[in-house]
Design a protein around this motif. Structure first.
Motif, PDB file in Angstrom:
ATOM      1  N   UNK A  39       0.839  -1.202   0.000  1.00 17.23           N
ATOM      2  CA  UNK A  39       0.000   0.000   0.000  1.00 17.23           C
ATOM      3  C   UNK A  39       0.875   1.255   0.000  1.00 17.23           C
ATOM      4  N   UNK A  40       0.291   2.338  -0.496  1.00 15.49           N
ATOM      5  CA  UNK A  40       1.055   3.588  -0.632  1.00 15.49           C
ATOM      6  C   UNK A  40       1.635   4.042   0.707  1.00 15.49           C
ATOM      7  N   UNK A  41       0.847   3.954   1.797  1.00 14.84           N
ATOM      8  CA  UNK A  41       1.317   4.403   3.110  1.00 14.84           C
ATOM      9  C   UNK A  41       2.539   3.620   3.544  1.00 14.84           C
ATOM     10  N   UNK A  42       2.509   2.306   3.368  1.00 11.61           N
ATOM     11  CA  UNK A  42       3.636   1.470   3.796  1.00 11.61           C
ATOM     12  C   UNK A  42       4.873   1.711   2.917  1.00 11.61           C
ATOM     13  N   UNK A  43       4.654   2.041   1.662  1.00 15.48           N
ATOM     14  CA  UNK A  43       5.796   2.370   0.804  1.00 15.48           C
ATOM     15  C   UNK A  43       6.502   3.632   1.301  1.00 15.48           C
ATOM     16  N   UNK A  44       5.699   4.672   1.624  1.00 14.97           N
ATOM     17  CA  UNK A  44       6.293   5.920   2.103  1.00 14.97           C
ATOM     18  C   UNK A  44       7.022   5.704   3.423  1.00 14.97           C
ATOM     19  N   UNK A  45       6.378   4.951   4.344  1.00 17.91           N
ATOM     20  CA  UNK A  45       6.992   4.705   5.651  1.00 17.91           C
ATOM     21  C   UNK A  45       8.275   3.888   5.504  1.00 17.91           C
ATOM     22  N   UNK A  46       8.246   2.879   4.651  1.00 14.87           N
ATOM     23  CA  UNK A  46       9.440   2.043   4.443  1.00 14.87           C
ATOM     24  C   UNK A  46      10.578   2.858   3.838  1.00 14.87           C
ATOM     25  N   UNK A  47      10.238   3.709   2.882  1.00 15.36           N
ATOM     26  CA  UNK A  47      11.271   4.550   2.269  1.00 15.36           C
ATOM     27  C   UNK A  47      11.901   5.493   3.298  1.00 15.36           C
ATOM     28  N   UNK A  48      11.067   6.130   4.099  1.00 12.65           N
ATOM     29  CA  UNK A  48      11.575   7.092   5.072  1.00 12.65           C
ATOM     30  C   UNK A  48      12.478   6.430   6.100  1.00 12.65           C
ATOM     31  N   UNK A  49      12.011   5.317   6.697  1.00 13.56           N
ATOM     32  CA  UNK A  49      12.780   4.655   7.746  1.00 13.56           C
ATOM     33  C   UNK A  49      14.047   4.040   7.181  1.00 13.56           C
ATOM     34  N   UNK A  50      13.937   3.334   6.065  1.00 11.09           N
ATOM     35  CA  UNK A  50      15.105   2.645   5.496  1.00 11.09           C
ATOM     36  C   UNK A  50      16.173   3.642   5.056  1.00 11.09           C
ATOM     37  N   UNK A  51      15.753   4.696   4.391  1.00 10.26           N
ATOM     38  CA  UNK A  51      16.722   5.689   3.921  1.00 10.26           C
ATOM     39  C   UNK A  51      17.422   6.369   5.092  1.00 10.26           C
ATOM     40  N   UNK A  52      16.643   6.736   6.110  1.00  7.02           N
ATOM     41  CA  UNK A  52      17.234   7.419   7.266  1.00  7.02           C
ATOM     42  C   UNK A  52      18.246   6.532   7.965  1.00  7.02           C
ATOM     43  N   UNK A  53      17.880   5.254   8.211  1.00  6.56           N
ATOM     44  CA  UNK A  53      18.786   4.348   8.921  1.00  6.56           C
ATOM     45  C   UNK A  53      20.055   4.103   8.114  1.00  6.56           C
ATOM     46  N   UNK A  54      19.929   3.841   6.827  1.00  8.10           N
ATOM     47  CA  UNK A  54      21.107   3.555   6.009  1.00  8.10           C
ATOM     48  C   UNK A  54      22.030   4.765   5.891  1.00  8.10           C
ATOM     49  N   UNK A  55      21.433   5.934   5.749  1.00 11.57           N
ATOM     50  CA  UNK A  55      22.254   7.132   5.609  1.00 11.57           C
ATOM     51  C   UNK A  55      22.982   7.447   6.899  1.00 11.57           C
ATOM     52  N   UNK A  56      22.267   7.405   8.049  1.00  8.51           N
ATOM     53  CA  UNK A  56      22.859   7.781   9.326  1.00  8.51           C
ATOM     54  C   UNK A  56      23.889   6.777   9.820  1.00  8.51           C
ATOM     55  N   UNK A  57      23.610   5.487   9.639  1.00  3.98           N
ATOM     56  CA  UNK A  57      24.450   4.467  10.254  1.00  3.98           C
ATOM     57  C   UNK A  57      25.444   3.816   9.307  1.00  3.98           C
ATOM     58  N   UNK A  58      25.229   3.971   8.003  1.00  2.00           N
ATOM     59  CA  UNK A  58      26.113   3.286   7.051  1.00  2.00           C
ATOM     60  C   UNK A  58      26.791   4.272   6.103  1.00  2.00           C
ATOM     61  N   UNK A  59      25.987   5.059   5.393  1.00  2.00           N
ATOM     62  CA  UNK A  59      26.543   5.861   4.306  1.00  2.00           C
ATOM     63  C   UNK A  59      27.420   7.003   4.796  1.00  2.00           C
TER      64      UNK A  59
END
Length: 280
Positions: A54-74
């Motif tokens: 669903x659209x809501x879960x896509x937006x939430x997944x994008x926000x959380x995944x991008x934030x975690x990867x950028x802050x902790x990995x990239x």
């Protein structure tokens, strides 16, 4: 060897209080963050958009995944990889500072005979020291050579002391100084003499400036019934009664410096007497 030098250079940039590197320029920081964020966001967006969610879960997944990867990995990884580029400006400034020559004043007593000065200058040249100015003062037991030196970065006080002793110098002393030490002494003396001629009361300040000394106040002067034998206090008669006492604890006054101060006092006395006779 190159890798070790680079590592040490970066380590020297660490703050002694917080252990962090200096803040890099904002423009470079933005470019580094974009380099860290953009590839990850593109990959995550491609993966999430292709999933049946669903659209809501896509937006939430994008926000959380991008934030975690950028802050902790990239960002940490890119900061390490681009560390040299991020802090290039600070490193360049530090290299410029480390390579800057230092200015020193040096004094040593040598035998008053041919070849003495040559031995001193040869010993200093072995350290790649550039002699910017030299003055020779006759003293008891020889001659006092006074130098203004420009030394390569990293030259220490002990290096200079060892070189002066190797050149047969006795009782060597060295001090860090500034470019003011290179001011023409004769021009400076004439300027101070003009100041005393205009205002004889300026004698204490002018004499102290001429000899890079301090004027002892009346209480300190009264506590010195006898002058120190090391020559670090100079007594100058004045027209207003109490003598002027100048102190320079680190450097004994030479006979030539004493003569200059006395001539300055004589100028103040002449101006005082001339002004008094004109008023009468």
């Amino acid at each position: 060897m190159t890798r070790r030098t680079t590592t040490n250079a970066h380590t020297d940039l660490l703050c002694s209080a917080c252990g962090q590197f200096p803040e890099p320029p904002k423009s470079r920081l933005v470019v580094a963050n974009l380099a860290a964020v953009l590839p990850i966001e593109l990959l995550v967006h491609a993966a999430v958009l292709s999933a049946e969610l669903p659209y809501f879960w896509k937006v939430l997944t994008l926000a959380v995944t991008t934030t975690v990867l950028v802050m902790w990995v990239a960002e940490p990884s890119v900061a390490r990889l681009l560390r040299r580029w991020l802090h290039a400006a600070a490193l360049k400034h530090r290299r410029r500072y480390d390579a800057a020559p230092a200015l020193w004043r040096a004094r040593t007593v040598v035998d008053d005979r041919p070849g003495s000065l040559e031995r001193i200058t040869h010993a200093l040249s072995c350290l790649d020291v550039n002699i910017l100015s030299i003055q020779v003062h006759p003293v008891v037991g020889g001659a006092l050579d006074e130098f203004v030196l420009s030394t390569p970065a990293g030259t220490t006080e002990q290096d200079l002391l060892d070189a002066l002793e190797a050149g047969s110098g006795r009782r060597p002393r060295v001090w860090t100084t500034t470019a003011l030490a290179l001011a023409d002494g004769q021009t400076r003396a004439l300027g101070l003499a003009a100041k005393v001629a205009a205002d004889p009361d300026a004698l204490p300040h002018a004499a102290a400036s001429l000899l890079s000394a301090v004027v002892l106040d009346d209480d300190t002067a009264r506590s010195l019934p006898l002058l120190p034998k090391d020559g670090t206090v100079l007594k100058i008669p004045t027209v207003w009664g109490a003598p002027l006492l100048l102190s320079r604890p680190d450097e004994p006054f030479t006979p030539a410096e004493s003569a200059r101060a006395h001539r300055l006092a004589e100028l103040a006395e002449t101006v005082q007497l001339t002004g008094r006779s004109q008023r009468e």
